[in-house]
Design a protein around this motif. Structure first.
Motif, PDB file in Angstrom:
ATOM      1  N   ARG A  22      40.347  38.697  39.991  1.00 21.24           N
ATOM      2  CA  ARG A  22      39.768  37.802  38.982  1.00 21.24           C
ATOM      3  C   ARG A  22      40.402  38.019  37.609  1.00 21.24           C
ATOM      4  O   ARG A  22      40.552  37.084  36.828  1.00 21.24           O
ATOM      5  N   SER A  29      37.719  47.143  41.917  1.00 24.12           N
ATOM      6  CA  SER A  29      37.700  46.730  43.319  1.00 24.12           C
ATOM      7  C   SER A  29      38.703  45.588  43.488  1.00 24.12           C
ATOM      8  O   SER A  29      39.156  44.986  42.515  1.00 24.12           O
ATOM      9  N   GLY A  30      39.056  45.312  44.740  1.00 23.99           N
ATOM     10  CA  GLY A  30      40.071  44.296  45.022  1.00 23.99           C
ATOM     11  C   GLY A  30      39.731  42.942  44.397  1.00 23.99           C
ATOM     12  O   GLY A  30      40.568  42.294  43.776  1.00 23.99           O
ATOM     13  N   GLY A  31      38.486  42.517  44.534  1.00 24.51           N
ATOM     14  CA  GLY A  31      38.079  41.222  44.008  1.00 24.51           C
ATOM     15  C   GLY A  31      38.085  41.198  42.484  1.00 24.51           C
ATOM     16  O   GLY A  31      38.399  40.181  41.865  1.00 24.51           O
ATOM     17  N   GLN A  32      37.763  42.350  41.894  1.00 26.28           N
ATOM     18  CA  GLN A  32      37.777  42.423  40.424  1.00 26.28           C
ATOM     19  C   GLN A  32      39.202  42.279  39.900  1.00 26.28           C
ATOM     20  O   GLN A  32      39.455  41.571  38.924  1.00 26.28           O
ATOM     21  N   ARG A  33      40.118  42.944  40.584  1.00 26.89           N
ATOM     22  CA  ARG A  33      41.527  42.840  40.180  1.00 26.89           C
ATOM     23  C   ARG A  33      41.995  41.398  40.237  1.00 26.89           C
ATOM     24  O   ARG A  33      42.636  40.897  39.323  1.00 26.89           O
ATOM     25  N   ALA A  68      43.538  38.822  37.221  1.00 31.31           N
ATOM     26  CA  ALA A  68      44.832  38.148  37.327  1.00 31.31           C
ATOM     27  C   ALA A  68      44.652  36.644  37.128  1.00 31.31           C
ATOM     28  O   ALA A  68      45.476  35.971  36.502  1.00 31.31           O
ATOM     29  N   VAL A  71      49.942  33.084  39.581  1.00 31.74           N
ATOM     30  CA  VAL A  71      49.142  34.232  40.000  1.00 31.74           C
ATOM     31  C   VAL A  71      49.589  34.633  41.394  1.00 31.74           C
ATOM     32  O   VAL A  71      49.489  33.854  42.338  1.00 31.74           O
ATOM     33  N   ARG A  79      44.126  35.879  33.496  1.00 36.28           N
ATOM     34  CA  ARG A  79      45.407  35.983  32.789  1.00 36.28           C
ATOM     35  C   ARG A  79      46.136  34.648  32.816  1.00 36.28           C
ATOM     36  O   ARG A  79      46.762  34.241  31.830  1.00 36.28           O
ATOM     37  N   ALA A  80      46.047  33.937  33.920  1.00 36.18           N
ATOM     38  CA  ALA A  80      46.717  32.642  34.016  1.00 36.18           C
ATOM     39  C   ALA A  80      45.930  31.566  33.272  1.00 36.18           C
ATOM     40  O   ALA A  80      46.488  30.761  32.538  1.00 36.18           O
ATOM     41  N   ALA A  82      40.331  38.030  48.017  1.00 36.66           N
ATOM     42  CA  ALA A  82      39.518  39.248  48.069  1.00 36.66           C
ATOM     43  C   ALA A  82      38.151  39.052  47.429  1.00 36.66           C
ATOM     44  O   ALA A  82      37.438  39.998  47.162  1.00 36.66           O
ATOM     45  N   VAL A  83      37.823  37.787  47.177  1.00 38.43           N
ATOM     46  CA  VAL A  83      36.570  37.502  46.483  1.00 38.43           C
ATOM     47  C   VAL A  83      35.541  37.007  47.518  1.00 38.43           C
ATOM     48  O   VAL A  83      35.896  36.319  48.460  1.00 38.43           O
TER      49      VAL A  83
END
Ligand SMILES: Nc1ncnc2c1ncn2[C@@H]1O[C@H](COP(=O)(O)OP(=O)(O)OP(=O)(O)O)[C@@H](O)[C@H]1O
Ligand SMILES: Nc1ncnc2c1ncn2[C@@H]1O[C@H](COP(=O)(O)OP(=O)(O)OP(=O)(O)O)[C@@H](O)[C@H]1O
Ligand SMILES: [Mg+2]
Ligand SMILES: [Mg+2]
Lengths: 591, 587
Positions: free
Chosen positions: A488, A482-486, A490, A424, A493-494, A510-511
């Motif tokens: 999470r 939002s940045g934190g949503q993106r 990602a 990630v 995905r891993a 960003a969380v």
């Protein structure tokens, strides 16, 4: 480049394309041949009608019996010609569009096989220009090519016919044609260099456009719209000047080529008149020849077009070829992935690495037992991301090796290593597709798998709130989140891949602290079958790790448990205690 | 937009948007036609050589042949030279006009709101200013000239034909008119097909550019095959549309040939019949057939260029459509400048929803006093970034009003606003250039010394000086040759160099290491004395030192006040802080 190399390289390029679609090319040339035959036939028919219908009826007063036959012959030849045209142009379209499609696919496949060191030096806008305008330009010659091939046959036919009528007329025609072609080749050679500049200019325009759209938020927040627009205008105007230059040079040649056929006809008439005078040929012969030549006016120009396009094609293709010539291929081995082996151990020995010349990591040794959670800590720019990239084999060490469960990463076959390693990146990259598509990346996973992964990544609640849940479409790079949503997504995905090694590069930066705590707890209790390498700053993440590596000064300065490092390594302690100290200072200040 | 984008409207619009296209157009057209007219003399003389000399029953007079040949050649040379000048003029105006149109389109896209620009794929947007414009260029340079010259040649040939033999000319003309009317009808179908082609071209470039950008992810996840398949399917779709459209155009084009055959046959039959009746010579008829050829050849070119024209019109339509999109964040019509000095921010019952989405912010009312240091915290997705974008007018609220420095935000001239207000977004985007030039995006006129000083003031001197090339270090695409934290450092200096009176930082140091983060925060605090700053951060140490903290939750401000007081509330903030404190506790 000499005029000769334009012809030679041009022929090679054409041959490369023709080989890709031989059938389409053959059909197109066949159509062109039909067309050429039709032109010859129509000249003959006109000559025949002049001699046997028009003159006998009008000048000698014969009955118009042959008139319907004459009309039918003309229309018949025209229909035949029309069929030839459709065949030629349609097949040429297939040839050209098909080649473009194939070349673009090849280009992407090639780029995907190259090392990051190559990719690192490119700009996306420029690569896009190669895939778009350079491929178009490079294959431009394919449009008129079959036509020109037909025209060449036509020319040979015409010249032979003229020669049969009268050798002297034949010689004049050959001389004229050779002159035309020589002029064309010269024009092509002269403009080649200019076309190169035009294509570079197009690349620049595309690069600036792409970068400006990509960084639109930054441009706008700095109020630099005018500045980038000015930059774009400059590039566009440079392109404009180059285009004007190349086109005005070409018009010089074009007018000559437009005039030459007429000139040839006049010449032929003068020679023809002399020959009739000498009694060598008949008036009908000269009329036929003049007619043949008048029909040839456009086709002769066409040879010019092909040579003109050839110069452009060579220039465009040069940039396409430059991408194909990049041969920094990633080398893969034969090894298949072992997906059910549980967590994998990592062994890095004497790893040296530099992006360019400046070393980023030197003499790095790393021995991590299977199932360990390893935190990588270090100041900004110390090489944490670099280490992550090496572990996921996005780059290879300059020297030394990295082993996963005793297997050198380089021995894995293509696309095999990602089955064992999930990575990630620090900047979450999302695709312009659905949430689901971003998690699965088109691999098959059950809804239950997706649910588990999103839960571990702390993404379930916000996905549920999206208008279409998992099937919500995201914008390019996931701009609608939002940045934190993106981040999470990602992470999910891993996680869904249950990798044997998971590399998380600052994946929760960003969380917010509460969600981060949730994610960390979930990861801890999930008992993943993975070795986890996490790059992090917050002690919270680090305390969950079994071991910590402290990176600084291009190497590992410390390796041990968090507590051990706090004592042993002042640099590490400073990083870890910065916020605590700050909080204490603020409290003191306040009281 | 209910504008009807017919080809006519589109062309008129193009002339309006790029007036250069019109410069000297009349003279150019006149010259093109004059050149053509003069060159037409040559074939006529050729006919006369055939008719009066070669086919003369009295035998050939060589001196007459030579005389006429000389006339033909002179006409040819003059015609060709005039024609070239016209061509050159056309090339210049069209290239300049299209370059203007390209820049204008780009400028217009850049003036659109961030949302608008990001709603479309980069590659597709790029195609608007590259390949869509290129189709126009191709048309102007090949087709445009062909069309103009061809049409004028048709007119001239017709005129000559009328003079030569008006009855036959009438037949030819009638045929041409009927044929062109048929073509007009088909053109409409072709236009729709070309719109589809341009659309697919845009889509395929969008997919291509995304795939190229995604190469690192593709590599990391081993999805090379699915990526190739995705691109291949977009390319295949584009190919299909291009091919079927081309095929349709070809059939259309081939009808010109059949038309030519029918016309020639008709003329021969008519000529012979008229000739028998009224005594037309064979020479006249044959000559007329040559003239017909002069009519048909340009007609074929015209039909072909009409196809080009449709493709160009589709490209142009896409471009004009971009230009017709309204700019959402508009320049004020009655501008009001900000007073010098620190800036306050006031939100009155502000609500915001992204287009077609639910409310992201609801009823936000707050006041950030001049010179205060404010922190914004809250769960991810609670609307902090949206708030920040509203505060610097990158977005306009759906409801309520925002005042900056006491002036209604929409009344402040944008350039002026950006000079006074700096925003550092969450993603530290850098341009593919040197560090110094990146910083200059914040203030164009800064020299190297000022930039160097700015780095040092912010405590980043050691870092820049440590780089081999210092300020001249190239940062790569998106700043990819720097580490994520280093990118953020440059982004902060870039905002800093413009000495903003209001500084809005959205997680601007999220990737910077804690020591540097704290030091940077101190430096900024020291240097922004008297100026206003709004900081969004998940690292709550920012909130601890702030004059006021706004706590966002689900798009509302749920708590506000100083750190100490908020802790006492034992609410959302206290919860976040507890997680943060236990998270940062080193032991
Ligand atoms: N693609 C690249 N090309 C050239 N140099 C690079 C590249 N990526 C990183 N570097 C350089 O290598 C060094 C290490 O970078 P890296 O990204 O590994 O740092 P990091 O420890 O992850 O930092 P951060 O905490 O800021 O993410 C930095 O000095 C950086 O400038
Ligand atoms: N361009 C957009 N279009 C539609 N919805 C959006 C867009 N940008 C953000 N959103 C949504 O608006 C909400 C608020 O987003 P915002 O970016 O303001 O959150 P945030 O508080 O900054 O979160 P984070 O801490 O993760 O950065 C989120 O639910 C997000 O999905
Ligand atoms: Mg990093
Ligand atoms: Mg945000």
């Amino acid at each position: 480049m000499t005029p000769w190399t334009v012809v030679r390289d041009g022929s090679r390029l054409i041959w490369r394309f023709v080989k890709m679609h031989p059938v389409a090319f053959s059909i197109a040339v066949f159509g062109a041949a039909m067309f050429a035959a039709a032109i010859l036939a129509s000249a003959l028919v006109i000559g025949w009608i002049t001699d046997n219908v028009i003159i006998p009826i009008l000048d000698q007063g014969q009955e118009p019996d042959l008139l319907p036959i004459a009309a039918a012959a003309i229309i018949g030849v025209a229909a035949f010609k029309a069929v030839g045209i459709v065949l030629r142009r349609t097949a040429a379209g297939w040839l050209q569009s098909g080649t473009r499609r194939d070349v673009r696919n090849e280009l992407l496949a090639h780029q995907l096989s190259l090392k990051m060191s190559w990719y690192n030096k490119q700009t996306i806008g420029d690569l896009l220009a190669v895939a778009d305008s350079d491929v178009n330009q490079g294959t431009g010659v394919l449009g008129p090519l079959p036509y020109a091939t037909g025209v060449t046959m036509l020319l040979i036919g015409t010249v032979s016919m003229i020669s049969l009528i009268d050798p002297w007329l034949g010689v004049s025609a050959v001389v004229g044609l050779v002159a035309v072609i020589a002029i064309d080749v010269h024009g092509s050679w002269v403009t080649y260099g200019m076309w190169e500049e035009v294509q570079e200019g197009r690349g620049r325009v595309s690069s600036i456009a792409h970068e400006s759209f990509d960084g639109a938020l930054t441009v706008k927040s700095l109020g630099r719209e005018h500045y980038v627009s000015g930059r774009f205008r400059e590039a566009s105007e440079a392109l404009r000047d180059r285009l004007i230059e190349v086109n005005s040079t070409w018009t010089k040649y074009q007018v000559i080529i437009r005039a030459l056929p007429q000139l040839l006809i006049v010449l032929l008439l003068v020679v023809g008149a002399a020959r009739i005078d000498a009694g060598a040929i008949t008036a009908g012969n000269v009329v036929t020849v003049a007619y043949l030549l008048s029909l040839l006016a456009f086709p002769i120009q066409l040879i010019g077009f092909v040579l003109w396009d050839l110069a452009g094609s060579l220039a465009g293709w040069k940039r396409v070829q430059a991408v194909f010539d990049a041969d920094a291929h990633i080398e893969y081995g034969e090894r298949a992935a072992t997906t059910d082996g549980g967590a994998a151990a990592i062994l890095g020995s004497a790893v040296d690495f530099a992006y360019d010349t400046e070393p980023v990591l030197t003499g790095l040794d790393l021995d991590i037992a299977a199932g360990t959670t390893l935190a990588v800590v270090g100041p900004t720019g110390s090489g944490k991301s670099t280490l992550s990239l090496l572990l996921a084999r996005l780059w290879d060490p300059d020297s030394g090796q990295i082993h996963l469960d005793g297997r050198d990463l380089r021995t894995f076959a293509g696309s095999e290593l990602p089955k064992e390693v999930s990575y990630v990146a620090q900047d979450a990259f999302l695709f312009d597709t659905t949430v689901r598509g971003n998690i699965t990346l088109d691999a098959v996973f059950s809804d239950a798998d997706i649910a588990t992964a999103t839960r571990l990544a702390g993404a379930t609640s916000f996905i549920d709130e999206l208008p279409d849940g998992l099937d919500t479409e995201l914008g390019e790079r996931g701009t609608t989140l939002s940045g934190g949503q993106r981040q999470r997504l990602a992470l999910a995905r891993a996680l869904i891949r249950k990798p044997r090694l998971m590399v998380l590069d600052d994946a929760t930066s960003a969380v917010d602290p509460s969600v981060e705590a949730e994610i960390l707890m979930a990861l801890k209790s999930a008992d993943l079958p993975s070795t986890i390498v996490v790059v992090a700053y917050r002690p919270s993440s680090i305390k969950l790790a079994d071991e910590v590596v402290f990176l600084d000064e291009k190497r590992i300065l410390g390796h041990g448990s968090h507590i051990e490092l706090l004592e042993a390594s002042p640099g590490y302690a400073q990083l870890m205690q910065a916020y605590e100290k700050e909080a204490r200072r603020l409290r003191e200040e306040a009281s | 937009m209910s504008t009807d984008y017919t080809t006519g409207t589109i062309i008129r619009r193009a002339f309006m948007e790029a007036p250069v296209l019109r410069h000297g157009l009349r003279l150019t057209l006149f010259m093109a036609m004059a050149g053509q007219a003069i060159t037409v003399v040559t074939p006529i003389v050729i006919q006369q050589i055939i008719d009066e000399e070669i086919l003369a029953p009295t035998g050939i007079d060589m001196s007459g042949v030579l005389q006429k040949a000389a006339v033909a050649l002179v006409a040819l040379v003059i015609g060709v030279v005039v024609g070239r000048v016209a061509l050159l003029r056309l090339v210049k105006t069209s290239s300049s006009g299209l370059s203007d149109l390209r820049s204008k389109t780009f400028g217009h896209i850049m003036r659109q709101s961030v949302l608008h620009v990001q709603a479309e794929r980069r590659g597709t947007l790029v195609s608007r200013v590259t390949s869509d414009i290129s189709t126009l260029q191709e048309f102007m340079e090949w087709g445009g000239i062909g069309l103009i010259v061809g049409l004028s040649q048709v007119v001239l040939a017709t005129a000559v034909m009328v003079i030569y033999e008006w009855r036959m000319a009438l037949i030819a003309l009638g045929g041409v008119v009927i044929y062109l009317m048929m073509m007009r009808w088909f053109q409409r179908i072709l236009a729709a097909k070309y719109d589809e082609v341009r659309h697919e071209v845009g889509v395929s470039l969008g997919v291509m550019s995304e795939s190229i950008s995604a190469i690192p992810v593709v590599r990391a996840y081993g999805t090379e095959d699915t990526t190739k398949a995705r691109v291949a399917s977009a390319m295949e779709k584009r190919f299909r549309v291009e091919f079927t459209t081309g095929r349709f155009g070809n059939i259309l084009y081939s009808t010109a040939e059949i038309f030519a055959g029918i016309l020639t046959a008709t003329l021969i039959v008519a000529g012979v019949l008229i000739g028998i009746d009224q005594g037309m010579s064979a020479g006249t008829l044959v000559a007329f057939l040559f003239l017909t050829n002069l009519l048909i050849e340009p007609l074929q070119i015209v039909v072909e260029t009409l196809e080009f024209a449709q493709s160009a019109a589709s490209g142009l339509r896409r471009v004009i459509r971009v230009l017709d999109d309204e700019v959402e964040i508009e320049e004020p019509s009655d501008p009001e400048e900000l007073r010098p000095g620190g800036l306050s921010v006031r939100f009155d019952h502000v609500g915001y929803a992204y287009p077609g989405g639910p409310d992201v912010l609801t009823d936000i009312s707050l006041e950030v006093a001049v010179g205060s240091r404010v922190a914004v915290v809250g769960e991810t997705g609670s609307g902090k970034t949206t708030f920040a974008k509203l505060a610097v007018r990158l977005l306009d609220p759906s409801e309520g009003a925002i005042h900056i420095g006491g002036v209604q935000a929409p009344k402040i001239p944008l350039a002026h606003l950006r000079d006074r207000v700096a925003f550092v977004p969450q993603e530290g985007f850098l341009f593919d250039d040197t560090i110094a030039n990146n910083v200059r995006y914040g203030r164009t006129e800064s020299d190297d010394a000022e930039i160097w000083t700015a780095f040092h003031e912010l405590g980043l001197g050691e870092w820049v000086d440590g780089l081999t090339d210092g300020l001249e270090t190239r940062v790569g695409e998106r700043g990819g040759s720097l580490s994520a934290g280093e990118r953020q450092l440059v982004a902060i200096v870039r905002a800093w160099i413009g000495s903003p009176d209001l500084l809005v930082l959205d997680e601007a140091t999220s990737a910077v290491d804690p020591v540097l983060d704290v030091a940077l925060r101190h430096a900024i605090a020291r240097l922004t004395e008297g100026r206003t700053s709004v900081t969004i951060a998940h690292r709550l140490s920012t909130a601890e030192g702030a004059d006021e903290v706004f706590v966002f939750d689900g798009g509302r401000i749920v708590e506000r006040g100083r750190h100490r007081d908020l802790l006492k509330l034992n609410g959302t903030y206290a919860g976040l802080y507890a997680d943060w404190a236990s998270g940062t506790n080193s032991v």
